[in-house]
Write a protein that holds these residues in place. Structure first.
Motif, PDB file in Angstrom:
ATOM      1  N   TYR A 120     -43.357 -75.694 -10.437  1.00  0.00           N
ATOM      2  CA  TYR A 120     -44.497 -76.058  -9.588  1.00  0.00           C
ATOM      3  C   TYR A 120     -44.391 -75.379  -8.219  1.00  0.00           C
ATOM      4  O   TYR A 120     -45.403 -74.982  -7.632  1.00  0.00           O
ATOM      5  N   LYS A 138     -43.511 -69.791  -5.817  1.00  0.00           N
ATOM      6  CA  LYS A 138     -44.593 -69.041  -5.185  1.00  0.00           C
ATOM      7  C   LYS A 138     -44.862 -67.706  -5.884  1.00  0.00           C
ATOM      8  O   LYS A 138     -46.034 -67.352  -6.122  1.00  0.00           O
ATOM      9  N   GLN A 155     -46.937 -68.398  -8.913  1.00  0.00           N
ATOM     10  CA  GLN A 155     -48.311 -68.743  -8.551  1.00  0.00           C
ATOM     11  C   GLN A 155     -49.135 -67.497  -8.216  1.00  0.00           C
ATOM     12  O   GLN A 155     -50.300 -67.363  -8.639  1.00  0.00           O
ATOM     13  N   ASP A 156     -48.522 -66.586  -7.460  1.00  0.00           N
ATOM     14  CA  ASP A 156     -49.243 -65.356  -7.075  1.00  0.00           C
ATOM     15  C   ASP A 156     -49.652 -64.557  -8.315  1.00  0.00           C
ATOM     16  O   ASP A 156     -50.787 -64.032  -8.395  1.00  0.00           O
ATOM     17  N   LEU A 207     -52.538 -66.231 -10.214  1.00  0.00           N
ATOM     18  CA  LEU A 207     -53.825 -66.239  -9.510  1.00  0.00           C
ATOM     19  C   LEU A 207     -54.404 -64.833  -9.301  1.00  0.00           C
ATOM     20  O   LEU A 207     -55.568 -64.689  -8.922  1.00  0.00           O
ATOM     21  N   THR A 244     -53.095 -70.917 -18.419  1.00  0.00           N
ATOM     22  CA  THR A 244     -53.831 -70.391 -17.275  1.00  0.00           C
ATOM     23  C   THR A 244     -55.264 -70.033 -17.699  1.00  0.00           C
ATOM     24  O   THR A 244     -55.519 -69.709 -18.865  1.00  0.00           O
ATOM     25  N   LEU A 280     -50.613 -77.225 -12.143  1.00  0.00           N
ATOM     26  CA  LEU A 280     -49.974 -76.439 -11.091  1.00  0.00           C
ATOM     27  C   LEU A 280     -51.008 -76.085 -10.039  1.00  0.00           C
ATOM     28  O   LEU A 280     -52.100 -75.618 -10.366  1.00  0.00           O
ATOM     29  N   TRP A 281     -50.662 -76.286  -8.779  1.00  0.00           N
ATOM     30  CA  TRP A 281     -51.571 -76.015  -7.662  1.00  0.00           C
ATOM     31  C   TRP A 281     -50.800 -75.324  -6.553  1.00  0.00           C
ATOM     32  O   TRP A 281     -49.587 -75.465  -6.421  1.00  0.00           O
ATOM     33  N   THR A 282     -51.559 -74.614  -5.723  1.00  0.00           N
ATOM     34  CA  THR A 282     -50.952 -74.068  -4.511  1.00  0.00           C
ATOM     35  C   THR A 282     -50.853 -75.177  -3.476  1.00  0.00           C
ATOM     36  O   THR A 282     -51.233 -76.316  -3.724  1.00  0.00           O
ATOM     37  N   VAL A 340     -53.822 -73.462 -10.360  1.00  0.00           N
ATOM     38  CA  VAL A 340     -53.040 -72.367 -10.940  1.00  0.00           C
ATOM     39  C   VAL A 340     -53.054 -72.430 -12.464  1.00  0.00           C
ATOM     40  O   VAL A 340     -53.288 -71.428 -13.145  1.00  0.00           O
TER      41      VAL A 340
END
Length: 604
Positions: free
Chosen positions: A82, A85, A88-89, A92, A128, A183-185, A192
């Motif tokens: 989670y 970073k 996540q990048d 996204l 995703t 999953l979130w930023t 995410v």
């Protein structure tokens, strides 16, 4: 009750001593012991059974903790995903071509490492909605059906909060217990994807296999994991039905039957601390023979020991009864001894008949005569000792009346002659000596004002200073108010004398005696410390340690060199208590310090 006692007594009086003792033994020993043993075995059985239940509860708790640990490890893993970073990048980013995706995936080697780090994880997927990404072992594009599935929508609505569920993995087609979370930023700014972590069933089965009991984990009333192999399908279905209707309570063991065998069934729910959507239940299915086998062995052993001890007791008592019966024949000899004025007889021969009564009366009479003789002898000795003490006291009183009067008159006469002849220093010394002797002879063992004791010490020190001139000097320092303080007389003077006679006797010049008085509070009690310090020859370390140990233990067997110190220490402990007394510190060749510790007492 009294009538029953009389009837029993009448019955026993009609039978022989041997039969009487047998009846008493059966009624007062055999019957109570048997009843008590039955009660004890019943209590022991329940206690041991409770002990076995405690083992079951402990094993269940350990199994629960082990499973909970696995669940928390998976949750910790989801936290790492989670908060990642770089991942996540990548999820996204909108990629323009496949090569960019391959390049981005090349930096995700840690996903494989994560899987190797956590034994509890069978596999995990990150779903995703980014259509520019490619599917692989870890990243899966969520299709239209997935995006509108219940578990997927629930994960999005929970905004990153994990929850547990069971589902069939669409790739392996296996049913897993899994953790799901979206999953979130940061600050839930951008969505995410959804993480699904599947729990490895082999890990749970290994943990269950460590238990000595048949164990099963129910998930929403279905058996997902178990450690038993010999149950049929029908028996497993029966267990599921029992678990569905079971109210978990660690204090109760439900007895069930499977294929004609009796089993104990006990279960407890495990709820994940962060979510209770999925019901986990750990259950033990224990064959009853296994549960009570150890208890039965101990009960059997206890019963055998009891029977053996009872039989041994019967044999010993029977031998003892026969022995008493034989002693009855010796009663005539005991009577003959009494008649012949031989009172040295045994206190009892046993039994409760008329012969024993006569024997006891004779024994009591002989004992009274012996006690009377001893009492007369003791009183004669005490009378002689009392007369001796009276004589000693009379002699001491006469001596105290004559000697001080004669001594003071003689000293005063010598002092007056010294003044007449111009020997003022001699006259002063005689005056100090008379004051010192008058104080020493006038005390009676009761506490005196401290300032009077210090005046006497000062007279003594002045006399010594006049004798030795510059060889010896002194100083008295008080760090507290001494006007109203009472102290046992003649405690300090022997210590000062000891400093002169043993510490400073070899000094040609520069000898010094320092008396220091202060108070402190110890254990809520006000205590006075009186220290007498000299700069004399000191005491070596071994002898000093021996002296302090003897003073601490209140011993009087100190050698004659330090008899004054021993006497002072004994007087302090007798008057004030064992927690008070003397202590000595010394440096060999440099000097010695003796400290008196007593409670502060005030009064007129």
């Amino acid at each position: 009750m009294a009538q029953i006692g009389k009837k029993l007594e009448s019955l026993l009086n009609k039978v022989s001593i041997k039969k009487s003792l047998r009846i008493i033994f059966i009624l007062l020993f055999i019957v109570p012991v048997v009843l008590i043993s039955i009660i004890f075995i019943f209590f022991l059985y329940n206690t041991l059974l409770d002990g076995e239940m405690e083992k079951v509860k402990t094993s269940m708790k350990q199994t629960e903790e082990s499973i909970n640990t696995s669940l928390h490890e998976i949750q910790n893993f989801s936290d790492r995903i989670y908060l990642n970073k770089p991942l996540q990048d990548i999820l996204l980013t909108q990629y323009q071509d496949i090569q960019q995706v391959y390049n981005a995936y090349a930096s995700l080697s840690f996903l494989e490492n994560y899987l190797l780090m956590y034994d509890q994880i069978a596999n995990y997927r990150i779903y995703t909605e980014n259509t520019t990404l490619l599917d692989n072992s870890f990243i899966v594009k969520a299709d239209y059906k997935t995006q509108y599935s219940e578990w997927y929508v629930t994960a999005q609505n929970l905004k990153g909060k994990p929850y547990w569920m069971h589902r069939t993995d669409e790739f392996s087609k296996k049913e897993y217990i899994c953790l799901v979370r979206s999953l979130w930023t940061a600050q839930y700014k951008d969505y995410v994807g959804v993480l699904v972590v599947n729990l490895d069933p082999n890990v749970i089965n290994q943990k269950l296999g460590k238990s000595i009991f048949n164990t099963a984990v129910f998930v929403d009333h279905k058996i997902f994991y178990n450690s038993f192999e010999n149950f049929t399908r029908d028996e497993v279905d029966e267990l599921i039905k029992i678990e569905s209707n079971y109210s978990p309570d660690l204090s109760k063991l439900q007895i069930i039957k499977l294929n004609g065998e009796r089993y104990g069934f006990i279960a407890e729910d495990i709820f994940d601390p962060d979510d209770s959507r999925l019901k986990f239940t750990v259950a033990f299915i224990i064959p009853m023979y296994q549960l009570i086998m150890a208890t039965d062995r101990i009960i059997l052993l206890s019963s055998l020991i009891f029977i053996f001890m009872l039989m041994l007791s019967v044999i010993v008592i029977m031998i003892f009864i026969n022995y008493l019966d034989g002693r009855v024949q010796k009663i005539q000899k005991g009577i003959s001894n009494v008649v012949s004025k031989n009172f040295e007889i045994a206190p009892s021969i046993g039994g409760n008949d008329e012969f024993e009564q006569i024997y006891v009366e004779l024994y009591e009479m002989s004992k009274d005569i012996k006690n009377l003789i001893n009492e007369i002898y003791r009183r004669n000795v005490e009378r002689e000792q009392f007369q001796t003490r009276q004589s000693e006291m009379s002699f001491k009183m006469l001596s105290n009346q004559i000697n001080p009067h004669f001594l003071f008159n003689t000293l005063e006469t010598i002092r007056m002659k010294s003044i007449a002849s111009g020997e003022k220093e001699v006259a002063t010394m005689l005056k100090l000596l008379a004051s010192l002797l008058r104080y020493n002879l006038g005390v009676k063992g009761k506490p005196v004002p401290l300032f009077q004791e210090l005046d006497a010490i000062q007279n003594y020190l002045n006399i010594q200073h006049m004798r030795f001139a510059d060889r010896v000097s002194y100083d008295i320092v008080t760090m507290c108010d001494i006007n109203d303080v009472m102290i046992l007389p003649l405690l300090i003077q022997p210590l000062v004398e000891n400093s002169f006679s043993h510490g400073l006797e070899d000094r040609v010049s520069g000898g010094f005696i320092y008396i220091f008085i202060n108070t402190e509070v110890l254990n809520d009690k006000k205590v006075m410390n009186i220290s007498v310090k000299d700069n004399g020859c000191g005491i070596d370390e071994d002898k000093l340690q021996e002296l302090n140990e003897q003073l601490e233990n209140g011993l009087d067997d100190i050698n004659s060199t330090h008899i004054g110190i021993a006497n002072v220490n004994s007087r302090i402990k007798l008057f004030y208590g064992n927690e008070y007394g003397l202590s000595i510190s010394s440096d060999f060749g440099e000097g010695t310090q003796v400290t008196i510790r007593i409670p502060v007492q005030t009064g007129a």
